[in-house]
Design an enzyme around this catalytic site. Structure first.
Site, PDB file in Angstrom:
ATOM      1  N   ASP A 167       0.925  -0.949  -0.174  1.00 49.91           N
ATOM      2  CA  ASP A 167      -0.073  -0.024  -0.189  1.00 49.91           C
ATOM      3  C   ASP A 167       0.955   1.154   0.054  1.00 49.91           C
ATOM      4  O   ASP A 167       2.091   1.014   0.379  1.00 49.91           O
ATOM      5  CB  ASP A 167      -0.951  -0.080   1.102  1.00 49.91           C
ATOM      6  CG  ASP A 167      -2.370   0.825   0.901  1.00 49.91           C
ATOM      7  OD1 ASP A 167      -3.361   0.235   1.008  1.00 49.91           O
ATOM      8  OD2 ASP A 167      -2.024   2.025   0.872  1.00 49.91           O
TER       9      ASP A 167
ATOM     10  N   ASN B  58      -5.851  -4.218  -6.263  1.00 49.31           N
ATOM     11  CA  ASN B  58      -7.036  -3.572  -5.732  1.00 49.31           C
ATOM     12  C   ASN B  58      -6.695  -2.131  -5.293  1.00 49.31           C
ATOM     13  O   ASN B  58      -7.948  -1.649  -4.921  1.00 49.31           O
ATOM     14  CB  ASN B  58      -7.064  -4.581  -4.326  1.00 49.31           C
ATOM     15  CG  ASN B  58      -8.191  -4.187  -3.530  1.00 49.31           C
ATOM     16  OD1 ASN B  58      -9.500  -4.116  -3.777  1.00 49.31           O
ATOM     17  ND2 ASN B  58      -8.055  -3.312  -2.475  1.00 49.31           N
TER      18      ASN B  58
ATOM     19  N   TYR C  47     -12.869   7.999 -12.185  1.00 44.71           N
ATOM     20  CA  TYR C  47     -13.277   6.801 -11.598  1.00 44.71           C
ATOM     21  C   TYR C  47     -13.889   5.772 -12.669  1.00 44.71           C
ATOM     22  O   TYR C  47     -13.323   4.699 -12.577  1.00 44.71           O
ATOM     23  CB  TYR C  47     -13.971   6.965 -10.412  1.00 44.71           C
ATOM     24  CG  TYR C  47     -14.079   5.642  -9.417  1.00 44.71           C
ATOM     25  CD1 TYR C  47     -12.962   5.350  -8.386  1.00 44.71           C
ATOM     26  CD2 TYR C  47     -15.108   4.782  -9.487  1.00 44.71           C
ATOM     27  CE1 TYR C  47     -13.240   4.356  -7.858  1.00 44.71           C
ATOM     28  CE2 TYR C  47     -15.147   3.807  -8.788  1.00 44.71           C
ATOM     29  CZ  TYR C  47     -14.123   3.702  -7.770  1.00 44.71           C
ATOM     30  OH  TYR C  47     -14.218   2.592  -6.814  1.00 44.71           O
TER      31      TYR C  47
ATOM     32  N   LYS D 277     -12.360   2.174 -14.096  1.00 43.67           N
ATOM     33  CA  LYS D 277     -12.872   0.959 -13.776  1.00 43.67           C
ATOM     34  C   LYS D 277     -13.224   0.266 -14.886  1.00 43.67           C
ATOM     35  O   LYS D 277     -13.421  -0.898 -15.010  1.00 43.67           O
ATOM     36  CB  LYS D 277     -14.132   1.120 -12.645  1.00 43.67           C
ATOM     37  CG  LYS D 277     -13.349   1.655 -11.420  1.00 43.67           C
ATOM     38  CD  LYS D 277     -12.380   0.769 -10.622  1.00 43.67           C
ATOM     39  CE  LYS D 277     -11.929   1.054  -9.378  1.00 43.67           C
ATOM     40  NZ  LYS D 277     -10.835   0.224  -8.704  1.00 43.67           N
TER      41      LYS D 277
HETATM   42  P1  NAI Z   1     -10.064   1.806   1.006  1.00 43.03           P
HETATM   43  O1  NAI Z   1      -9.855   3.297   0.948  1.00 43.03           O
HETATM   44  O2  NAI Z   1     -10.462   1.599   2.480  1.00 43.03           O
HETATM   45  O3  NAI Z   1      -8.640   1.248   0.373  1.00 43.03           O
HETATM   46  C1  NAI Z   1      -7.923   1.508  -0.874  1.00 43.03           C
HETATM   47  C2  NAI Z   1      -6.459   1.346  -0.385  1.00 43.03           C
HETATM   48  O4  NAI Z   1      -5.685   1.685  -1.497  1.00 43.03           O
HETATM   49  C3  NAI Z   1      -6.131   2.367   0.686  1.00 43.03           C
HETATM   50  O5  NAI Z   1      -5.474   1.634   1.652  1.00 43.03           O
HETATM   51  C4  NAI Z   1      -4.915   3.294  -0.033  1.00 43.03           C
HETATM   52  O6  NAI Z   1      -4.147   3.762   0.595  1.00 43.03           O
HETATM   53  C5  NAI Z   1      -4.650   2.458  -1.082  1.00 43.03           C
HETATM   54  N1  NAI Z   1      -4.018   3.206  -1.977  1.00 43.03           N
HETATM   55  C6  NAI Z   1      -4.528   4.306  -2.793  1.00 43.03           C
HETATM   56  N2  NAI Z   1      -3.977   4.683  -3.639  1.00 43.03           N
HETATM   57  C7  NAI Z   1      -2.543   3.926  -3.815  1.00 43.03           C
HETATM   58  C8  NAI Z   1      -1.529   3.671  -4.749  1.00 43.03           C
HETATM   59  N3  NAI Z   1      -1.281   4.747  -5.597  1.00 43.03           N
HETATM   60  N4  NAI Z   1      -0.691   2.803  -4.401  1.00 43.03           N
HETATM   61  C9  NAI Z   1      -0.816   1.949  -3.558  1.00 43.03           C
HETATM   62  N5  NAI Z   1      -1.990   2.131  -2.787  1.00 43.03           N
HETATM   63  C10 NAI Z   1      -2.907   2.889  -2.966  1.00 43.03           C
HETATM   64  O7  NAI Z   1     -11.091   1.633  -0.093  1.00 43.03           O
HETATM   65  P2  NAI Z   1     -11.915   0.289  -0.839  1.00 43.03           P
HETATM   66  O8  NAI Z   1     -12.989   0.468  -0.648  1.00 43.03           O
HETATM   67  O9  NAI Z   1     -11.154  -0.930   0.217  1.00 43.03           O
HETATM   68  O10 NAI Z   1     -11.074   0.130  -1.859  1.00 43.03           O
HETATM   69  C11 NAI Z   1     -10.410  -0.999  -2.600  1.00 43.03           C
HETATM   70  C12 NAI Z   1     -10.677  -1.113  -4.092  1.00 43.03           C
HETATM   71  O11 NAI Z   1     -12.212  -1.200  -4.330  1.00 43.03           O
HETATM   72  C13 NAI Z   1     -10.524   0.261  -4.783  1.00 43.03           C
HETATM   73  O12 NAI Z   1      -9.882  -0.161  -6.087  1.00 43.03           O
HETATM   74  C14 NAI Z   1     -11.924   0.658  -5.029  1.00 43.03           C
HETATM   75  O13 NAI Z   1     -11.964   1.549  -6.178  1.00 43.03           O
HETATM   76  C15 NAI Z   1     -12.539  -0.336  -5.267  1.00 43.03           C
HETATM   77  N6  NAI Z   1     -14.255  -0.365  -5.007  1.00 43.03           N
HETATM   78  C16 NAI Z   1     -14.439  -0.142  -3.795  1.00 43.03           C
HETATM   79  C17 NAI Z   1     -15.994  -0.049  -3.465  1.00 43.03           C
HETATM   80  C18 NAI Z   1     -16.435   0.330  -2.062  1.00 43.03           C
HETATM   81  O14 NAI Z   1     -17.724   0.626  -2.064  1.00 43.03           O
HETATM   82  N7  NAI Z   1     -15.645   0.252  -0.888  1.00 43.03           N
HETATM   83  C19 NAI Z   1     -17.015  -0.068  -4.599  1.00 43.03           C
HETATM   84  C20 NAI Z   1     -16.221  -0.625  -5.769  1.00 43.03           C
HETATM   85  C21 NAI Z   1     -14.979  -0.651  -6.047  1.00 43.03           C
END
Ligand code: NAI
Length: 252
Positions: free
Chosen positions: A37, A90, A156, A160
């Site tokens: 991360d 992810n 976004y 996606k």
């Molecule tokens: P989150 O914000 O809890 O986790 C995302 C993680 O990605 C964070 O730990 C962040 O530090 C890390 N991150 C961000 N930019 C980064 C980079 N440049 N390099 C490395 N790490 C990076 O959010 P969540 O929801 O767990 O997101 C995980 C994935 O799921 C994302 O791709 C998000 O777009 C996708 N997603 C989430 C949904 C939701 O409702 N939670 C719905 C649909 C997709």
């Protein structure tokens, strides 16, 4: 006995939400897991949760928008654990929304860099090691926003949608090498990104929950379970799909 005993799994975006849940589930199934991360402290906390549960995990810093940093993340994985069998790409950001006519170029570009180019860099650097391991699986996190449009989130949504195209193309490129590539398309799941979006408002959560026919938002584990299944031998004939895991969000 876990279904990932002896396997090495790499998860990006592992500091919170879906990525953290994925790390914990893979580790619970016996895998050695790299939790990568841009938020190293959060990734360390994820790895610590795994160790506290008797598993084996290593936290690694990465900005997935940086090809050299992604190469370094993959190299550290293989140096530490000797191989790579599964990758869950992810990492993602939500960022400030804006209609396209008002969207700053750098907001557009960062969304594409992290969520589309990031998945490209990950797969590019992971595939040779999956091939060296004799095959494996990749799961990319797309979104319900990979299947339908949303006003005010075009960066976004475009990224996606792109992840699904990338997943389908690469799935065809590498299936002959015994590597299965698939994507998950989550509906709204509780995570840091979504908590920031809802800002602790029960009304906002109820409104978002109401968009999902199931009548609630997901816990991150419910999304990560799909990633674990797609990467597992149970999904041995599943190739190039974009699997909605969304409580029916994209059905109507
Ligand atoms: P989150 O914000 O809890 O986790 C995302 C993680 O990605 C964070 O730990 C962040 O530090 C890390 N991150 C961000 N930019 C980064 C980079 N440049 N390099 C490395 N790490 C990076 O959010 P969540 O929801 O767990 O997101 C995980 C994935 O799921 C994302 O791709 C998000 O777009 C996708 N997603 C989430 C949904 C939701 O409702 N939670 C719905 C649909 C997709």
């Amino acid at each position: 006995m876990g279904q990932f005993d002896g396997k090495v799994v790499l998860v990006t975006g592992a500091a919170s939400g879906i990525g953290r849940a994925s790390v914990r589930l893979f580790a619970g199934e016996g895998a050695q897991v790299v939790a990568a991360d841009i938020d190293l402290d959060g990734a360390e906390q994820t790895a610590e949760l795994v160790r506290a549960a008797g598993g084996d995990a290593l936290a690694v810093p990465v900005d997935v928008a940086d090809s050299a940093a992604v190469a370094e993340m993959v190299a550290r994985t293989v140096e530490t654990y000797g191989r790579l069998d599964v990758a869950h790409n992810n990492a993602g950001i939500m960022g400030a929304g804006a209609d396209v006519a008002d969207m700053d170029d750098d907001v557009w570009q960062r969304g594409i860099d992290v969520m589309l180019s990031g998945v490209f860099y990950c797969m590019k650097h992971e595939i040779p090691h999956l091939e060296a391991a004799g095959g494996g699986a990749i799961v990319n996190t797309s979104s319900g926003a990979g299947l339908i449009g949303f006003p005010g989130q075009a960066n976004y949504v475009a990224a996606k949608h792109g992840v699904i195209g990338l997943t389908r193309s690469v799935a065809l490129e590498v299936i002959g090498k015994g590597i299965r590539v698939n994507a998950i398309c989550p509906g709204t799941a509780r995570s840091r990104m979504v908590d920031e979006w809802m800002q602790g408002s029960a009304e906002a959560e109820a409104e978002i929950a109401g968009l999902h026919p199931i009548g609630r938002i997901a816990e991150p584990e419910e999304i990560a379970q799909a990633a674990v299944w797609l990467a597992s031998p149970a999904a041995s004939f599943v190739v190039g799909v974009a699997l909605p895991v969304d409580g029916g969000y994209t059905v109507p």
